[in-house]
Design an enzyme around this catalytic site. Structure first.
Site, PDB file in Angstrom:
ATOM      1  N   THR A  59      -3.296   4.436  -1.549  1.00  0.00           N
ATOM      2  CA  THR A  59      -3.010   3.413  -2.542  1.00  0.00           C
ATOM      3  C   THR A  59      -2.887   2.075  -1.852  1.00  0.00           C
ATOM      4  OG1 THR A  59      -1.800   4.990  -3.903  1.00  0.00           O
ATOM      5  CG2 THR A  59      -1.419   2.664  -4.338  1.00  0.00           C
ATOM      6  N   LEU A  66       0.823  -1.193   0.000  1.00  0.00           N
ATOM      7  CA  LEU A  66       0.000   0.000   0.000  1.00  0.00           C
ATOM      8  C   LEU A  66       0.864   1.251   0.000  1.00  0.00           C
ATOM      9  CD1 LEU A  66      -1.419   0.648   3.569  1.00  0.00           C
ATOM     10  CD2 LEU A  66       0.245  -1.130   3.105  1.00  0.00           C
ATOM     11  N   CYS A  67       0.232   2.354  -0.392  1.00  0.00           N
ATOM     12  CA  CYS A  67       0.854   3.672  -0.440  1.00  0.00           C
ATOM     13  C   CYS A  67       2.173   3.604  -1.227  1.00  0.00           C
ATOM     14  CB  CYS A  67       1.041   4.230   0.963  1.00  0.00           C
ATOM     15  SG  CYS A  67       1.176   6.035   0.982  1.00  0.00           S
ATOM     16  N   HIS A  68       3.324   3.929  -0.620  1.00  0.00           N
ATOM     17  CA  HIS A  68       4.593   3.907  -1.345  1.00  0.00           C
ATOM     18  C   HIS A  68       5.201   2.509  -1.433  1.00  0.00           C
ATOM     19  CE1 HIS A  68       4.189   8.195  -0.472  1.00  0.00           C
ATOM     20  NE2 HIS A  68       5.053   8.422  -1.440  1.00  0.00           N
TER      21      HIS A  68
END
Length: 274
Positions: A209, A161-163
């Site tokens: 994300t 998720l995310c980065h």
């Protein structure tokens, strides 16, 4: 940076009707062991794994009955973005205390790869948490590449998720663009209109994300023409702001390490983690 973070999440509780109780299967989390990320202007950003984007996914997996093992590239302790650590969240504090021994003394990823990839491996998933620290060394690691190759070849879950999806670029090391296994997978953001919706005791954050993917092709004709037309109408009704792309280290969302992660027919879904 702490002025932009909240003292607690809105997590309430997680209850699974039938949590796993077998005791055999586990999840391997690959954390970052790098503290500083050099920026384009030459300065260094104090980073690591984001506490919420690491500990809250761990909490859900733990509540589901699966033990989590922690590994880093060097075997050094996992680094957190401490400026984002939550000071008033009991659930986060409890899961942090529960796994602190493993976070302080994680496994050396290279040392456990043979065990992870063994035919009788107890690992069913790989977790790559969020935080800017995922841009440090993970995208260039051959050990990360071998782990991802094993997960894809054996239909294991890859959760990130995310980065965190930046680490997926490791699968491209030394390979042609056509051989990049994630070239047809697109990282998506939770739409803003879902930002206030609560499901299973926690909130979906707009802009977050999150990807859970397995290399299991969908059935031919999946969804049917009626469903496809519905999704086309939904896309046409989105406001222009919904199509904006998130900036990730100077690259557009969906581009990691120069590789385009595009939409796929793989089975994928969003995991709601905070």
């Amino acid at each position: 940076m702490s002025q932009y973070t909240a003292p607690k999440t809105n997590y309430t509780s997680t209850k699974f009707a039938q949590p796993y109780t077998g005791g055999k299967f586990k999840v391997l989390m690959v954390a970052t062991d790098e503290r500083y990320l050099q920026m384009q202007n030459g300065k260094f950003f104090s980073t690591g794994n984001h506490p919420v984007e690491t500990l809250l996914p761990m909490l859900h997996i733990h509540k589901a009955g699966f033990e989590i093992d922690v590994a880093t590239l060097s075997g050094n302790h996992a680094k957190f973005e401490m400026w984002a650590m939550l000071g008033e969240d009991e659930a986060i504090a409890e899961i942090y205390a529960e796994y602190l021994p493993k976070l302080d003394k994680p496994a050396h990823l290279a040392d456990i790869l043979d065990e992870v990839a063994a035919p009788d491996s107890p690992y069913i998933a790989v977790l790559i948490p969020g935080g800017h620290g995922a841009f440090n060394k993970l995208p260039e690691s051959r050990y990360m590449q071998r782990l991802l190759d094993w997960a894809l070849a054996n239909d294991k879950f890859i959760i990130t998720l995310c980065h965190g999806p930046a680490a997926l670029a490791a699968a491209s090391v030394g390979r042609a663009d056509s051989e990049f296994p994630f070239k047809r997978l697109r990282a998506v953001r939770v739409p803003r209109r879902f930002g206030r919706r609560r499901e299973s005791g926690h909130r979906l954050y707009a802009g977050q994300t999150a990807v859970v993917a397995r290399q299991t092709p969908r059935r031919a004709g999946h969804g049917g023409e009626k469903q496809q037309n519905f999704h086309r109408r939904q896309r046409a009704q989105r406001p222009p702001s919904a199509h904006r792309r998130q900036s990730l280290g100077g690259q557009r969302a969906g581009h990691f390490g120069g590789r385009r992660i595009a939409q796929s027919r793989w089975r994928s879904r969003v995991i709601r983690t905070r």
